[in-house]
Design a protein around this motif. Structure first.
Motif, PDB file in Angstrom:
ATOM      1  N   ASP A 184       0.990  -1.242  -0.045  1.00 22.93           N
ATOM      2  CA  ASP A 184       0.055  -0.109   0.033  1.00 22.93           C
ATOM      3  C   ASP A 184       0.795   1.053  -0.158  1.00 22.93           C
ATOM      4  O   ASP A 184       0.520   2.300  -0.669  1.00 22.93           O
ATOM      5  CB  ASP A 184      -0.988   0.152   1.269  1.00 22.93           C
ATOM      6  N   MET A 185       2.126   1.245   0.410  1.00 20.21           N
ATOM      7  CA  MET A 185       3.100   2.274   0.709  1.00 20.21           C
ATOM      8  C   MET A 185       4.369   2.027   0.752  1.00 20.21           C
ATOM      9  O   MET A 185       4.671   0.701   1.511  1.00 20.21           O
ATOM     10  CB  MET A 185       2.379   3.316   1.775  1.00 20.21           C
ATOM     11  N   VAL A 186       5.291   2.639   0.454  1.00 24.26           N
ATOM     12  CA  VAL A 186       6.849   2.669   0.819  1.00 24.26           C
ATOM     13  C   VAL A 186       7.175   3.877   1.407  1.00 24.26           C
ATOM     14  O   VAL A 186       6.899   4.830   1.347  1.00 24.26           O
ATOM     15  CB  VAL A 186       7.489   2.396  -0.338  1.00 24.26           C
ATOM     16  N   LEU A 187       8.171   3.566   2.558  1.00 23.39           N
ATOM     17  CA  LEU A 187       8.971   4.616   3.312  1.00 23.39           C
ATOM     18  C   LEU A 187      10.321   4.548   2.853  1.00 23.39           C
ATOM     19  O   LEU A 187      10.889   3.407   2.925  1.00 23.39           O
ATOM     20  CB  LEU A 187       8.781   4.740   4.999  1.00 23.39           C
ATOM     21  N   VAL A 188      10.751   5.389   2.058  1.00 24.00           N
ATOM     22  CA  VAL A 188      12.150   5.478   1.385  1.00 24.00           C
ATOM     23  C   VAL A 188      13.188   6.109   2.588  1.00 24.00           C
ATOM     24  O   VAL A 188      12.790   7.401   2.812  1.00 24.00           O
ATOM     25  CB  VAL A 188      12.473   6.154   0.033  1.00 24.00           C
ATOM     26  N   VAL A 189      13.960   5.364   3.115  1.00 19.25           N
ATOM     27  CA  VAL A 189      15.066   6.048   3.853  1.00 19.25           C
ATOM     28  C   VAL A 189      16.281   6.628   3.196  1.00 19.25           C
ATOM     29  O   VAL A 189      16.865   5.470   2.497  1.00 19.25           O
ATOM     30  CB  VAL A 189      15.251   5.028   5.082  1.00 19.25           C
ATOM     31  N   THR A 190      16.655   7.642   3.328  1.00 19.32           N
ATOM     32  CA  THR A 190      17.710   8.215   2.506  1.00 19.32           C
ATOM     33  C   THR A 190      18.736   8.812   3.575  1.00 19.32           C
ATOM     34  O   THR A 190      18.684   9.084   4.615  1.00 19.32           O
ATOM     35  CB  THR A 190      17.632   8.949   1.242  1.00 19.32           C
ATOM     36  N   GLU A 191      19.944   9.265   2.884  1.00 16.98           N
ATOM     37  CA  GLU A 191      20.771  10.165   3.698  1.00 16.98           C
ATOM     38  C   GLU A 191      21.596  11.153   2.811  1.00 16.98           C
ATOM     39  O   GLU A 191      21.402  11.142   1.594  1.00 16.98           O
ATOM     40  CB  GLU A 191      21.993   9.151   4.275  1.00 16.98           C
ATOM     41  N   PRO A 192      21.994  12.058   3.127  1.00 19.68           N
ATOM     42  CA  PRO A 192      22.481  13.286   2.468  1.00 19.68           C
ATOM     43  C   PRO A 192      23.855  13.009   2.087  1.00 19.68           C
ATOM     44  O   PRO A 192      24.607  14.040   2.218  1.00 19.68           O
ATOM     45  CB  PRO A 192      22.179  14.450   3.549  1.00 19.68           C
ATOM     46  N   SER A 193      24.240  12.292   1.366  1.00 16.39           N
ATOM     47  CA  SER A 193      25.532  11.867   0.603  1.00 16.39           C
ATOM     48  C   SER A 193      24.993  11.869  -0.725  1.00 16.39           C
ATOM     49  O   SER A 193      24.021  11.744  -1.235  1.00 16.39           O
ATOM     50  CB  SER A 193      25.834  10.526   1.183  1.00 16.39           C
ATOM     51  N   THR A 194      26.184  11.660  -1.734  1.00 13.88           N
ATOM     52  CA  THR A 194      25.996  11.897  -3.170  1.00 13.88           C
ATOM     53  C   THR A 194      25.468  10.549  -3.504  1.00 13.88           C
ATOM     54  O   THR A 194      24.476  10.710  -4.573  1.00 13.88           O
ATOM     55  CB  THR A 194      27.502  12.022  -3.857  1.00 13.88           C
ATOM     56  N   SER A 195      25.783   9.456  -2.891  1.00 14.58           N
ATOM     57  CA  SER A 195      25.240   8.182  -3.398  1.00 14.58           C
ATOM     58  C   SER A 195      23.918   8.310  -2.975  1.00 14.58           C
ATOM     59  O   SER A 195      22.953   7.575  -3.751  1.00 14.58           O
ATOM     60  CB  SER A 195      25.988   7.040  -3.021  1.00 14.58           C
ATOM     61  N   GLY A 196      23.629   8.700  -1.505  1.00 13.17           N
ATOM     62  CA  GLY A 196      22.202   8.495  -1.290  1.00 13.17           C
ATOM     63  C   GLY A 196      21.407   9.016  -1.950  1.00 13.17           C
ATOM     64  O   GLY A 196      20.158   8.886  -2.048  1.00 13.17           O
ATOM     65  N   ILE A 197      21.554  10.526  -2.416  1.00 13.15           N
ATOM     66  CA  ILE A 197      20.776  11.346  -3.344  1.00 13.15           C
ATOM     67  C   ILE A 197      20.622  10.654  -4.799  1.00 13.15           C
ATOM     68  O   ILE A 197      19.506  10.469  -5.146  1.00 13.15           O
ATOM     69  CB  ILE A 197      21.251  12.579  -3.848  1.00 13.15           C
ATOM     70  N   HIS A 198      21.438   9.974  -5.207  1.00 14.39           N
ATOM     71  CA  HIS A 198      21.401   9.238  -6.603  1.00 14.39           C
ATOM     72  C   HIS A 198      20.609   8.174  -6.446  1.00 14.39           C
ATOM     73  O   HIS A 198      19.621   7.895  -7.432  1.00 14.39           O
ATOM     74  CB  HIS A 198      22.820   8.788  -6.832  1.00 14.39           C
ATOM     75  N   ASP A 199      20.777   7.249  -5.353  1.00 12.95           N
ATOM     76  CA  ASP A 199      19.907   6.159  -5.308  1.00 12.95           C
ATOM     77  C   ASP A 199      18.445   6.419  -4.814  1.00 12.95           C
ATOM     78  O   ASP A 199      17.798   5.689  -5.113  1.00 12.95           O
ATOM     79  CB  ASP A 199      20.736   5.112  -4.285  1.00 12.95           C
ATOM     80  N   LEU A 200      18.418   7.449  -4.014  1.00 14.03           N
ATOM     81  CA  LEU A 200      16.950   7.829  -3.724  1.00 14.03           C
ATOM     82  C   LEU A 200      16.111   8.238  -5.020  1.00 14.03           C
ATOM     83  O   LEU A 200      15.042   7.687  -5.093  1.00 14.03           O
ATOM     84  CB  LEU A 200      16.983   9.039  -2.849  1.00 14.03           C
ATOM     85  N   LYS A 201      16.742   8.818  -5.955  1.00 15.45           N
ATOM     86  CA  LYS A 201      15.952   9.163  -7.195  1.00 15.45           C
ATOM     87  C   LYS A 201      15.481   7.926  -7.744  1.00 15.45           C
ATOM     88  O   LYS A 201      14.551   7.714  -8.509  1.00 15.45           O
ATOM     89  CB  LYS A 201      16.896  10.104  -8.078  1.00 15.45           C
ATOM     90  N   ARG A 202      16.621   6.922  -7.837  1.00 17.61           N
ATOM     91  CA  ARG A 202      16.366   5.689  -8.467  1.00 17.61           C
ATOM     92  C   ARG A 202      15.203   4.834  -8.012  1.00 17.61           C
ATOM     93  O   ARG A 202      14.145   4.286  -8.923  1.00 17.61           O
ATOM     94  CB  ARG A 202      17.724   4.711  -8.562  1.00 17.61           C
TER      95      ARG A 202
END
Length: 289
Positions: A184-202
């Motif tokens: 029903d829903m996803v929670l995406v946990v990310t971190e403020p790193s270059t790889s974190g931003i890149h993979d968050l978008k993906r």
């Protein structure tokens, strides 16, 4: 029955910390560890295994020495180098593709079921749990995730639970897709790193492709203010709500050492913030369904 999957585009962002904390806050839920390649939820929740099931994930070639004429065709056609010089099958290299069985003129090779791991039906202090262990070097982790999710749905029916909490695997591959399909829903946990931003978008693109509503949580947001603003801007521009931000803190590490969730370990600001995030996620989940 609602289903929530906690995911990230990369490992080490805090998925298990959040999922285990949510498990201690939610009522009447089934806990599901779908990170079958590197399961670690059991370190915190210490499940008592009630039933164990074999996972047959793929096939493996088997050579009948009594029928083999040692022509070597199997070895020459195998793209994975799984047939040794003395015409034995290396179980760690065999992909179960079946080309050796196809080319064998003596019908001496057959594919047999391969026990690729195990999955479990367990009980924790916060309710029933489905989890698994994939064998070393084994493939088909996406299939094992599906088996674990099927078991979690059975547990939800058996114990009359109205929520399935899923700790998803990292990345964007087959295991991730298997862990978010139909939720029903996803929670995406990310971190403020270059790889974190890149993979968050993906990973947000993957969720969008499957038409799965998504929320974002920024963990350790204060380690890089500029990158945190980039994440906030990206989410705002793409209509993705940020459920909350967690500052850098060693409480999760201390809690895991004590085999406790963050909520159990301390009533500090981190615990209160995660509690607020859970209330926001729960409210959105109810609205979504």
């Amino acid at each position: 029955m609602n289903q929530l999957t906690v995911i990230s585009g990369k490992g080490g962002t805090g998925k298990t910390t959040f999922t285990s904390a949510f498990a201690s806050l939610a009522e009447n839920s089934v806990i599901t560890d779908c990170d079958v390649d590197a399961a670690d939820m059991y370190l915190i929740l210490k499940p008592e295994i009630m039933e164990t099931f074999d996972f047959i994930g793929s096939k493996i070639a088997s050579i009948n020495d009594n029928l083999c004429n040692e022509c070597g065709l199997c070895r020459s056609y195998c793209r994975f180098g799984a047939i040794t010089e003395d015409l034995k099958v290396n179980i760690y290299d065999c992909e179960g593709c079946g080309v050796c069985e196809y080319v064998c003129p003596e019908n001496a090779i057959h594919l047999t079921d391969r026990n690729s791991g195990k999955f479990y039906k367990s009980m924790t202090r916060y309710g029933p749990m489905a989890h698994a262990h994939l064998g070393i070097g084994e493939e088909a982790s996406g299939k094992l995730v599906t088996a674990v999710r099927n078991k979690s749905r059975e547990l939800a029916e058996e114990y009359d639970c109205d929520l399935v909490l899923i700790d998803g695997p990292p990345g964007t591959g087959c295991p991730v897709i298997a862990s978010i399909t139909g939720v029903d829903m996803v929670l995406v946990v990310t971190e403020p790193s270059t790889s974190g931003i890149h993979d968050l978008k993906r990973i947000l693109e993957v969720a969008k492709y499957f038409d799965t509503p998504a929320l974002v949580c920024i963990n350790k947001y204060d380690i890089n203010g500029d990158n945190t603003r980039i994440i906030e801007d990206y989410c705002r521009e793409n209509g993705v709500e940020i459920a909350g931000k967690i500052p850098y803190d060693n409480t999760p590490v201390k809690a895991m050492i004590q085999e406790k969730t963050v909520i159990e370990y301390s009533d500090n600001e981190i615990s209160k913030t995660i509690n607020d995030i859970w209330e926001r996620v729960r409210w959105r989940l109810l609205r979504t369904t």
